[in-house]
Design an enzyme around this catalytic site. Structure first.
Site, mmCIF file in Angstrom:
data_model
loop_
_atom_site.group_PDB
_atom_site.id
_atom_site.type_symbol
_atom_site.label_atom_id
_atom_site.label_comp_id
_atom_site.label_asym_id
_atom_site.label_seq_id
_atom_site.Cartn_x
_atom_site.Cartn_y
_atom_site.Cartn_z
ATOM 1 N N GLY A 135 -14.395 59.106 57.062
ATOM 2 C CA GLY A 135 -13.633 59.987 56.178
ATOM 3 C C GLY A 135 -12.526 59.229 55.436
ATOM 4 O O GLY A 135 -12.407 58.005 55.546
ATOM 5 N N LYS A 151 -10.950 70.325 57.318
ATOM 6 C CA LYS A 151 -9.566 70.268 56.808
ATOM 7 C C LYS A 151 -9.284 71.091 55.548
ATOM 8 O O LYS A 151 -8.225 70.940 54.962
ATOM 9 C CB LYS A 151 -9.185 68.817 56.553
ATOM 10 N N SER A 167 -0.098 67.477 60.979
ATOM 11 C CA SER A 167 0.234 67.707 59.574
ATOM 12 C C SER A 167 1.608 68.345 59.456
ATOM 13 O O SER A 167 2.041 69.085 60.347
ATOM 14 C CB SER A 167 -0.819 68.658 59.007
ATOM 15 N N TYR A 201 -6.662 76.725 59.685
ATOM 16 C CA TYR A 201 -6.589 75.254 59.744
ATOM 17 C C TYR A 201 -5.240 74.820 60.317
ATOM 18 O O TYR A 201 -5.163 74.015 61.245
ATOM 19 C CB TYR A 201 -6.787 74.645 58.349
ATOM 20 N N LYS A 211 -3.923 72.786 64.071
ATOM 21 C CA LYS A 211 -3.028 71.638 64.292
ATOM 22 C C LYS A 211 -1.945 72.007 65.305
ATOM 23 O O LYS A 211 -1.601 71.218 66.188
ATOM 24 C CB LYS A 211 -2.402 71.181 62.968
ATOM 25 N N GLY A 244 0.044 81.265 49.176
ATOM 26 C CA GLY A 244 0.377 80.550 50.412
ATOM 27 C C GLY A 244 1.022 79.188 50.205
ATOM 28 O O GLY A 244 1.300 78.486 51.181
HETATM 29 P P1 NAD Z 1 -11.979 63.771 55.888
HETATM 30 O O1 NAD Z 1 -12.719 65.062 55.820
HETATM 31 O O2 NAD Z 1 -12.120 62.810 54.773
HETATM 32 O O3 NAD Z 1 -12.353 62.999 57.259
HETATM 33 C C1 NAD Z 1 -12.706 63.681 58.437
HETATM 34 C C2 NAD Z 1 -14.026 63.089 58.917
HETATM 35 O O4 NAD Z 1 -14.396 63.710 60.135
HETATM 36 C C3 NAD Z 1 -15.174 63.311 57.947
HETATM 37 O O5 NAD Z 1 -15.822 62.063 57.700
HETATM 38 C C4 NAD Z 1 -16.116 64.275 58.673
HETATM 39 O O6 NAD Z 1 -17.474 64.031 58.342
HETATM 40 C C5 NAD Z 1 -15.780 63.981 60.117
HETATM 41 N N1 NAD Z 1 -15.991 65.088 61.062
HETATM 42 C C6 NAD Z 1 -15.562 66.371 60.951
HETATM 43 N N2 NAD Z 1 -15.920 67.056 62.062
HETATM 44 C C7 NAD Z 1 -16.567 66.195 62.875
HETATM 45 C C8 NAD Z 1 -17.159 66.299 64.161
HETATM 46 N N3 NAD Z 1 -17.182 67.448 64.827
HETATM 47 N N4 NAD Z 1 -17.734 65.204 64.699
HETATM 48 C C9 NAD Z 1 -17.755 64.027 64.043
HETATM 49 N N5 NAD Z 1 -17.199 63.860 62.818
HETATM 50 C C10 NAD Z 1 -16.612 64.945 62.250
HETATM 51 O O7 NAD Z 1 -10.434 64.129 56.127
HETATM 52 P P2 NAD Z 1 -9.137 63.200 56.065
HETATM 53 O O8 NAD Z 1 -8.364 63.589 54.868
HETATM 54 O O9 NAD Z 1 -9.502 61.802 56.281
HETATM 55 O O10 NAD Z 1 -8.340 63.763 57.313
HETATM 56 C C11 NAD Z 1 -8.391 63.145 58.588
HETATM 57 C C12 NAD Z 1 -7.544 63.940 59.562
HETATM 58 O O11 NAD Z 1 -6.208 64.014 59.076
HETATM 59 C C13 NAD Z 1 -8.001 65.383 59.773
HETATM 60 O O12 NAD Z 1 -7.802 65.713 61.108
HETATM 61 C C14 NAD Z 1 -7.063 66.168 58.878
HETATM 62 O O13 NAD Z 1 -6.902 67.490 59.340
HETATM 63 C C15 NAD Z 1 -5.792 65.368 59.047
HETATM 64 N N6 NAD Z 1 -4.847 65.547 57.921
HETATM 65 C C16 NAD Z 1 -5.260 65.274 56.641
HETATM 66 C C17 NAD Z 1 -4.368 65.473 55.579
HETATM 67 C C18 NAD Z 1 -4.798 65.214 54.165
HETATM 68 O O14 NAD Z 1 -4.106 65.691 53.257
HETATM 69 N N7 NAD Z 1 -5.876 64.492 53.906
HETATM 70 C C19 NAD Z 1 -3.062 65.919 55.829
HETATM 71 C C20 NAD Z 1 -2.676 66.160 57.154
HETATM 72 C C21 NAD Z 1 -3.578 65.969 58.200
HETATM 73 N N1 UFG Z 2 -1.446 71.636 42.978
HETATM 74 C C1 UFG Z 2 -1.540 71.995 41.645
HETATM 75 N N2 UFG Z 2 -2.772 72.053 41.083
HETATM 76 C C2 UFG Z 2 -3.910 71.755 41.766
HETATM 77 C C3 UFG Z 2 -3.805 71.366 43.127
HETATM 78 C C4 UFG Z 2 -2.547 71.332 43.698
HETATM 79 O O1 UFG Z 2 -0.536 72.270 40.994
HETATM 80 O O2 UFG Z 2 -5.012 71.841 41.197
HETATM 81 C C5 UFG Z 2 -0.105 71.552 43.587
HETATM 82 C C6 UFG Z 2 0.092 72.510 44.746
HETATM 83 O O3 UFG Z 2 0.585 73.735 44.276
HETATM 84 C C7 UFG Z 2 1.098 71.741 45.590
HETATM 85 C C8 UFG Z 2 0.810 70.281 45.311
HETATM 86 O O4 UFG Z 2 0.036 70.256 44.120
HETATM 87 O O5 UFG Z 2 2.386 72.014 45.115
HETATM 88 C C9 UFG Z 2 0.027 69.614 46.419
HETATM 89 O O6 UFG Z 2 -1.117 70.388 46.719
HETATM 90 P P1 UFG Z 2 -2.287 69.854 47.638
HETATM 91 O O7 UFG Z 2 -3.334 70.917 47.707
HETATM 92 O O8 UFG Z 2 -2.708 68.495 47.197
HETATM 93 O O9 UFG Z 2 -1.572 69.649 49.044
HETATM 94 P P2 UFG Z 2 -0.831 70.710 49.993
HETATM 95 O O10 UFG Z 2 0.551 70.211 50.175
HETATM 96 O O11 UFG Z 2 -0.984 72.083 49.556
HETATM 97 O O12 UFG Z 2 -1.680 70.571 51.340
HETATM 98 C C10 UFG Z 2 -2.118 69.289 51.827
HETATM 99 C C11 UFG Z 2 -3.429 69.449 52.595
HETATM 100 C C12 UFG Z 2 -3.216 70.204 53.873
HETATM 101 C C13 UFG Z 2 -2.130 69.569 54.664
HETATM 102 C C14 UFG Z 2 -0.881 69.431 53.841
HETATM 103 C C15 UFG Z 2 0.183 68.685 54.591
HETATM 104 O O13 UFG Z 2 -4.389 70.128 51.786
HETATM 105 O O14 UFG Z 2 -4.396 70.173 54.636
HETATM 106 O O15 UFG Z 2 -1.164 68.711 52.648
HETATM 107 O O16 UFG Z 2 -0.301 67.478 55.053
HETATM 108 F F1 UFG Z 2 -1.872 70.313 55.759
#
Ligand code: NAD
Ligand code: UFG
Length: 339
Positions: A12, A87, A127, A152, A156, A300
């Site tokens: 991922g 996620k 997160s 979601y 966490k 939200g």
């Molecule tokens: P991602 O979806 O790119 O990576 C997650 C990976 O896990 C994917 O490759 C998916 O195929 C794999 N996966 C999901 N369920 C599985 C399972 N049951 N068994 C095996 N593989 C599985 O997401 P990411 O952005 O790399 O996020 C990684 C972690 O960080 C997640 O736990 C996410 O909740 C957390 N997180 C992400 C963000 C963000 O903004 N990207 C913010 C805060 C927390």
């Molecule tokens: N936004 C826009 N236009 C878009 C997409 C987003 O204006 O098309 C704005 C949102 O309103 C927000 C900011 O850009 O103000 C960031 O939005 P994201 O959706 O990129 O990120 P969030 O902060 O809403 O949420 C992300 C992840 C969650 C995680 C959180 C904190 O989606 O899973 O960050 O790590 F929990």
């Protein structure tokens, strides 16, 4: 001998960047991923950057038999980084059971295997969503956890509680919980990056796709918030900076005897950036215009949140370093490989 680390969700977005940093630091990485939100080609990118192809197991962490087989076939794993999770915030509202089942069963299976197979520590991807809308910014790790606004987010919060309760019960493991703010960008090489499936829900992948002409205009979700320019504020952190924090956390957990069994760190820059400022940073870094319009609030959405990262700075000795324009330049370089 190299220390073996299991990276769940390693193909991922954050997992692939972390695998690169772990391998560069001399760890032996085993990835398990069910490819539900990534593809196998990511392994080629990791190999091209590091010269090493990590061991890959295609499998589902919610399946205990698969996990036992993995640990049996790869003896001596010392640490786990658990990225594997579903996620998408919006999807979780419509499919709550999928989110609770996937995210919680994955974690519980890993925790159950750890003492059985002699695994010492687990780094968990949490997160800043656990803070909800903060009463004050920047927000530190002692701030109250607010009721989750999505299934979601709730996974966490519950995951943090499960780890805490398990360690309190006497389980012989350590954990570092990392609360990420908003990870963005891609690897400098542009060989790995964020590859969202379908229409991106997050700001930066939508922005780069809009700039590339793949999507219509970016909609800025509101310019009448109580912020200096009216758009929402986040703490955007470069994904490679974020990845490096995992290597430091792993080393601390495995090599330092005198640390607490459970520790929590914010991972952010400490700087709040608005949506309009981020668009500006992108245009400045790339000289490419972002087509955008102002739209309604997204349901939200948090108005403003940014991290107090002092604990990670001082205790872990980690600091976010990449300037935002540089991060946007890398996000664009990655986008250009996808065209
Ligand atoms: P991602 O979806 O790119 O990576 C997650 C990976 O896990 C994917 O490759 C998916 O195929 C794999 N996966 C999901 N369920 C599985 C399972 N049951 N068994 C095996 N593989 C599985 O997401 P990411 O952005 O790399 O996020 C990684 C972690 O960080 C997640 O736990 C996410 O909740 C957390 N997180 C992400 C963000 C963000 O903004 N990207 C913010 C805060 C927390
Ligand atoms: N936004 C826009 N236009 C878009 C997409 C987003 O204006 O098309 C704005 C949102 O309103 C927000 C900011 O850009 O103000 C960031 O939005 P994201 O959706 O990129 O990120 P969030 O902060 O809403 O949420 C992300 C992840 C969650 C995680 C959180 C904190 O989606 O899973 O960050 O790590 F929990």
């Amino acid at each position: 001998m190299k220390t073996k680390i299991l990276v769940t969700g390693g193909t991922g977005y954050i997992g692939s960047h972390t695998t690169v940093e772990l391998q560069n630091a001399g760890y032996d990485v085993i990835i398990i991923d069910n490819l539900s939100n990534s593809n196998i080609g990511v392994l080629d990118g990791i190999e091209a950057i590091t010269g090493v192809r990590p061991t890959f197991v295609e499998g589902d962490c919610t399946d205990m038999a698969t996990m036992r087989r993995l640990f049996d076939e790869n003896p001596g794993i010392k640490g786990i980084i658990n990225f594997a999770a579903s996620k998408a915030v919006g999807e979780s509202v419509h499919k709550p059971l999928l989110y609770y089942r996937n995210n919680l069963n994955t974690l519980m299976n890993l925790l159950e295997c750890m003492p059985e197979y002699g695994v010492k520590g687990i780094v968990f991807s949490s997160s800043c969503t656990v803070y909800g809308e903060p009463d004050v910014n920047p927000i530190d790790e002692t701030a109250p956890i607010k009721p989750a606004t999505s299934p979601y987010g709730n996974t966490k919060q519950i995951s943090e509680e499960i780890i805490t309760d398990y360690i309190a019960s006497g389980a012989p493991i350590k954990s570092i919980i990392l609360r990420y703010f908003n990870p963005i960008g891609a690897h400098e090489s542009a060989k790995i990056g964020e590859l969202p499936v379908g229409v991106p829900q997050n700001l930066v992948p939508y922005l780069t796709q809009a700039a590339a002409g793949i999507r219509g205009e970016l909609t800025v979700f509101g310019d009448d918030y109580n912020t200096p320019d009216g758009s929402c504020i986040r703490d955007y952190i470069d994904v490679v900076d974020l990845a490096k924090a995992h290597v430091i956390a792993m080393k601390r957990m495995l090599d330092k005897a005198d640390t607490e069994a459970i520790e929590i760190f914010n991972l952010g820059t400490g700087r709040g950036v608005s949506v309009l400022e981020l668009i500006n940073a992108f245009e400045k870094a790339t000289s490419v215009k972002v087509p955008y319009k102002i739209g309604a609030h997204r349901e939200g959405d948090i108005e403003k949140i940014w991290a107090e990262p002092t604990k990670a700075n001082t205790v872990l000795g980690w600091r976010a370093e990449v300037p935002i324009e540089e991060t946007m330049r890398k996000a664009w370089a990655w986008q250009c490989t996808l065209k």
